[in-house]
Structures are given as structure tokens and as C-alpha cells.
Design an enzyme around this catalytic site. Structure first.
Site, PDB file in Angstrom:
ATOM      1  N   ASN A  31       0.847  -1.193   0.000  1.00  0.00           N
ATOM      2  CA  ASN A  31       0.000   0.000   0.000  1.00  0.00           C
ATOM      3  C   ASN A  31       0.890   1.253   0.000  1.00  0.00           C
ATOM      4  O   ASN A  31       1.644   1.486   0.946  1.00  0.00           O
ATOM      5  CB  ASN A  31      -0.908  -0.033   1.241  1.00  0.00           C
ATOM      6  CG  ASN A  31      -1.864   1.140   1.281  1.00  0.00           C
ATOM      7  OD1 ASN A  31      -1.461   2.273   1.044  1.00  0.00           O
ATOM      8  ND2 ASN A  31      -3.118   0.893   1.591  1.00  0.00           N
ATOM      9  N   GLU A  89      -8.375   0.892  -3.445  1.00  0.00           N
ATOM     10  CA  GLU A  89      -9.319   0.999  -2.325  1.00  0.00           C
ATOM     11  C   GLU A  89     -10.110   2.289  -2.508  1.00  0.00           C
ATOM     12  O   GLU A  89      -9.517   3.348  -2.759  1.00  0.00           O
ATOM     13  CB  GLU A  89      -8.569   1.098  -1.000  1.00  0.00           C
ATOM     14  CG  GLU A  89      -7.812  -0.132  -0.620  1.00  0.00           C
ATOM     15  CD  GLU A  89      -7.002   0.106   0.647  1.00  0.00           C
ATOM     16  OE1 GLU A  89      -7.115   1.182   1.262  1.00  0.00           O
ATOM     17  OE2 GLU A  89      -6.235  -0.776   1.002  1.00  0.00           O
ATOM     18  N   GLU A 132     -11.745  -8.588   2.132  1.00  0.00           N
ATOM     19  CA  GLU A 132     -10.490  -8.350   2.853  1.00  0.00           C
ATOM     20  C   GLU A 132     -10.865  -8.249   4.328  1.00  0.00           C
ATOM     21  O   GLU A 132     -11.669  -7.388   4.723  1.00  0.00           O
ATOM     22  CB  GLU A 132      -9.805  -7.065   2.379  1.00  0.00           C
ATOM     23  CG  GLU A 132      -8.524  -6.803   3.174  1.00  0.00           C
ATOM     24  CD  GLU A 132      -7.705  -5.621   2.678  1.00  0.00           C
ATOM     25  OE1 GLU A 132      -7.842  -5.234   1.498  1.00  0.00           O
ATOM     26  OE2 GLU A 132      -6.929  -5.066   3.483  1.00  0.00           O
ATOM     27  N   HIS A 169      -4.540  -4.315   7.450  1.00  0.00           N
ATOM     28  CA  HIS A 169      -4.670  -3.168   8.337  1.00  0.00           C
ATOM     29  C   HIS A 169      -3.887  -3.395   9.619  1.00  0.00           C
ATOM     30  O   HIS A 169      -4.247  -4.271  10.419  1.00  0.00           O
ATOM     31  CB  HIS A 169      -6.115  -2.807   8.680  1.00  0.00           C
ATOM     32  CG  HIS A 169      -6.261  -1.331   8.911  1.00  0.00           C
ATOM     33  ND1 HIS A 169      -5.858  -0.739  10.083  1.00  0.00           N
ATOM     34  CD2 HIS A 169      -6.681  -0.336   8.105  1.00  0.00           C
ATOM     35  CE1 HIS A 169      -6.050   0.552   9.992  1.00  0.00           C
ATOM     36  NE2 HIS A 169      -6.538   0.834   8.799  1.00  0.00           N
TER      37      HIS A 169
HETATM   38  N1  PXP Z   1      -6.241  -2.644   3.824  1.00  0.00           N
HETATM   39  C1  PXP Z   1      -7.140  -1.619   3.835  1.00  0.00           C
HETATM   40  C2  PXP Z   1      -8.517  -1.884   3.349  1.00  0.00           C
HETATM   41  C3  PXP Z   1      -6.762  -0.336   4.275  1.00  0.00           C
HETATM   42  O1  PXP Z   1      -7.671   0.661   4.272  1.00  0.00           O
HETATM   43  C4  PXP Z   1      -5.437  -0.120   4.689  1.00  0.00           C
HETATM   44  C5  PXP Z   1      -5.014   1.250   5.133  1.00  0.00           C
HETATM   45  O2  PXP Z   1      -5.081   2.114   4.060  1.00  0.00           O
HETATM   46  C6  PXP Z   1      -4.535  -1.197   4.650  1.00  0.00           C
HETATM   47  C7  PXP Z   1      -4.980  -2.461   4.242  1.00  0.00           C
HETATM   48  C8  PXP Z   1      -3.109  -1.039   5.041  1.00  0.00           C
HETATM   49  O3  PXP Z   1      -3.001  -0.756   6.390  1.00  0.00           O
HETATM   50  P1  PXP Z   1      -1.599  -0.403   7.037  1.00  0.00           P
HETATM   51  O4  PXP Z   1      -1.136   0.888   6.415  1.00  0.00           O
HETATM   52  O5  PXP Z   1      -1.899  -0.291   8.484  1.00  0.00           O
HETATM   53  O6  PXP Z   1      -0.662  -1.532   6.693  1.00  0.00           O
END
Ligand code: PXP
Length: 245
Positions: A9, A72, A153, A193
Site C-alpha cells: 500500500n 481501495e 479483505e 490493516h
Molecule cells: N487494507 C485496507 C482496506 C486499508 O484501508 C489499509 C489502510 O489504508 C490497509 C490495508 C493497510 O493498512 P496499514 O497501512 O496499516 O498496513
């Protein structure tokens, strides 16, 4: 496969750039290095307030990415219009609130079935794979299937934030049960997340989970060791026990 795929990400690469409204660091260039280092997917969240990723980043990443591109987004009319014109490989629908620091919880698919079903249908008609970011709860998985999503997810935030070891184990079990349930329903299953180098292994070890989306911890580590090393270290942490040499 010996581990889930890594969706890197890039949001917080853009966060640093936007702090000064500068040209650097550029999430597009960093994404290319991450792919060379082994990330199979680039994930980005184009938020309504454009606080980090910009439309320019998304448009360029569509051209330059080599693996999968996972966008996303909130299921708003403006975002749907944009992606139907410029589709990614996959859309992950997420809840979005302006005041939040980051996505704070999963989508309530049960409560918003009708509106979400319309969005899912529009995206699927454009051949975009649709995933829904949900809390690891059976009713959310069942509602996701009902409205036509192909994937979910699972929100790992509660697991990652839990400092008490027994309670954390409970959260881990809850995620695993949800991953098994998703698979039984025929839904593909990702998780993400709050995952970092210390907490990722038990989630990556779940054979039902084929994708992890990870941002903040990799970007933070990259400041110390560089993005290539940070990606490779994460891929190492994601190896399933049976595949470790
Ligand atoms: N998955 C989703 C749906 C998210 O909204 C986020 C944060 O943008 C992440 C994964 C990644 O989270 P982190 O930055 O805490 O690794």
C-alpha cells in the site's frame, strides 16, 4: 503458493510528498522498486479528500504497474465514475470518514446492502474484481456473497492493536474462522490493516488467506533500510512455516 501475495500500500509514500506538496517521494517510482523487490500487487486508497494519493498517481500506476493494481475506494458516485472510465484490476470497497486518521472499521455490508449491491454490480459489469473490506464476522461475509462480491479483505486492526496475548490469540482465531468461512462460501480472502513485521506471521500462515495489504509498517521500515530491503524483509516474514528452509 508458499505465502500470500503482498499488496504494498503506497498511500504513505504519498503522505510524505503531500506534507510539502512536493514532487518527492513519488509513489509511482517507489511502487516500481517494490515490484522488483517482490511485491505482487500495488494497493492505493484514493480518498475523497485526496489527503495522500492523487488522481495523477492512480492514472500513472495504471500505466506502469507490472503486477496487480488494487484500488481501495468508497462507493461514492464520483469514485465509481472515475473507475468505470479507468478500471484497475481490483477494487476494494472501504468505508470512509473524513475525520478518521485511517480506515477505522470494516464496511457494514449488512446495513448498506442495497447501495453496495449496485456499486458491486457496476464494477463487475466492467470486469473489475470486487473485494469488500469487512470485519471478520460471519454475517458480513454472508452479506458480501449475497451482493455479488468475489472477495473480502478481513480487517486485522483489532488483532494488531490487541496487546494482551490471550485476547490477541482470540482475535487471531476470529480472523482464521472468518477466512475459513469465506472460503467455504466461495469468496477469495485477503487480510490487512495494521500488519507489521512482528505480527504478520500468524495471519500469513492461514492458507485460506491469499493476499495481504500492508502499507504503514513497510514505509516506516523503508526509512531505515530502503524500500527494497523493507519489502524483502516483509516477504520473508510472510513465508508459511512449512515453506521455511
Ligand atoms: N487494507 C485496507 C482496506 C486499508 O484501508 C489499509 C489502510 O489504508 C490497509 C490495508 C493497510 O493498512 P496499514 O497501512 O496499516 O498496513
Amino acid at each position: 503458493m508458499s505465502r500470500p501475495r503482498l499488496g504494498f500500500n503506497v498511500d504513505h509514500i504519498a503522505t510524505v510528498r503531500q506534507a510539502r506538496l512536493a514532487l518527492w517521494p513519488d509513489p509511482v517510482g517507489i511502487a516500481a522498486i517494490a515490484e522488483v523487490a517482490g511485491a505482487e500487487q500495488i494497493t492505493l486508497h484514493l480518498r475523497e479528500d485526496r489527503r495522500h494519493v492523487q488522481e495523477r498517481d492512480y492514472a500513472l500506476l495504471r500505466e506502469t504497474k507490472k503486477g496487480l493494481l488494487n484500488l481501495e475506494m468508497a462507493a461514492t458516485p464520483a469514485m465509481l465514475e472515475l473507475v468505470l472510465k479507468q478500471p484497475p484490476d481490483m477494487v476494494t470497497l472501504v468505508p470512509e470518514r473524513r475525520q478518521e486518521l485511517t480506515t477505522e472499521g470494516g464496511l457494514d455490508v449488512v446495513a448498506h446492502q442495497e447501495a453496495l449491491a449496485k456499486a458491486v454490480q457496476m464494477l463487475r459489469e466492467r470486469d473489475i474484481v470486487v473485494s469488500l473490506f469487512v470485519d471478520p464476522r460471519p454475517e458480513q461475509l454472508e452479506a458480501s456473497l449475497k451482493i455479488g462480491a468475489q472477495r473480502v479483505e478481513l480487517h486485522t486492526g483489532c488483532y494488531c492493536n490487541e496487546t494482551h496475548s490471550q485476547r490477541r490469540l482470540k482475535e487471531q482465531q476470529r480472523i482464521h474462522e472468518a477466512a475459513r468461512h469465506a472460503l467455504q462460501l466461495g469468496l477469495g480472502c485477503a487480510a490487512g490493516h495494521g500488519l507489521d513485521y512482528a505480527n504478520v506471521a500468524p495471519i500469513a500462515a492461514m492458507v485460506e488467506v491469499d493476499e495481504l495489504n500492508i502499507g504503514h509498517s513497510i514505509v516506516a521500515r523503508a526509512l531505515y533500510v530502503g524500500i527494497e530491503r523493507a519489502i524483502k524483509d516483509m516477504l520473508q516474514c510472510m513465508l508459511r512455516p512449512s515453506d521455511k528452509p
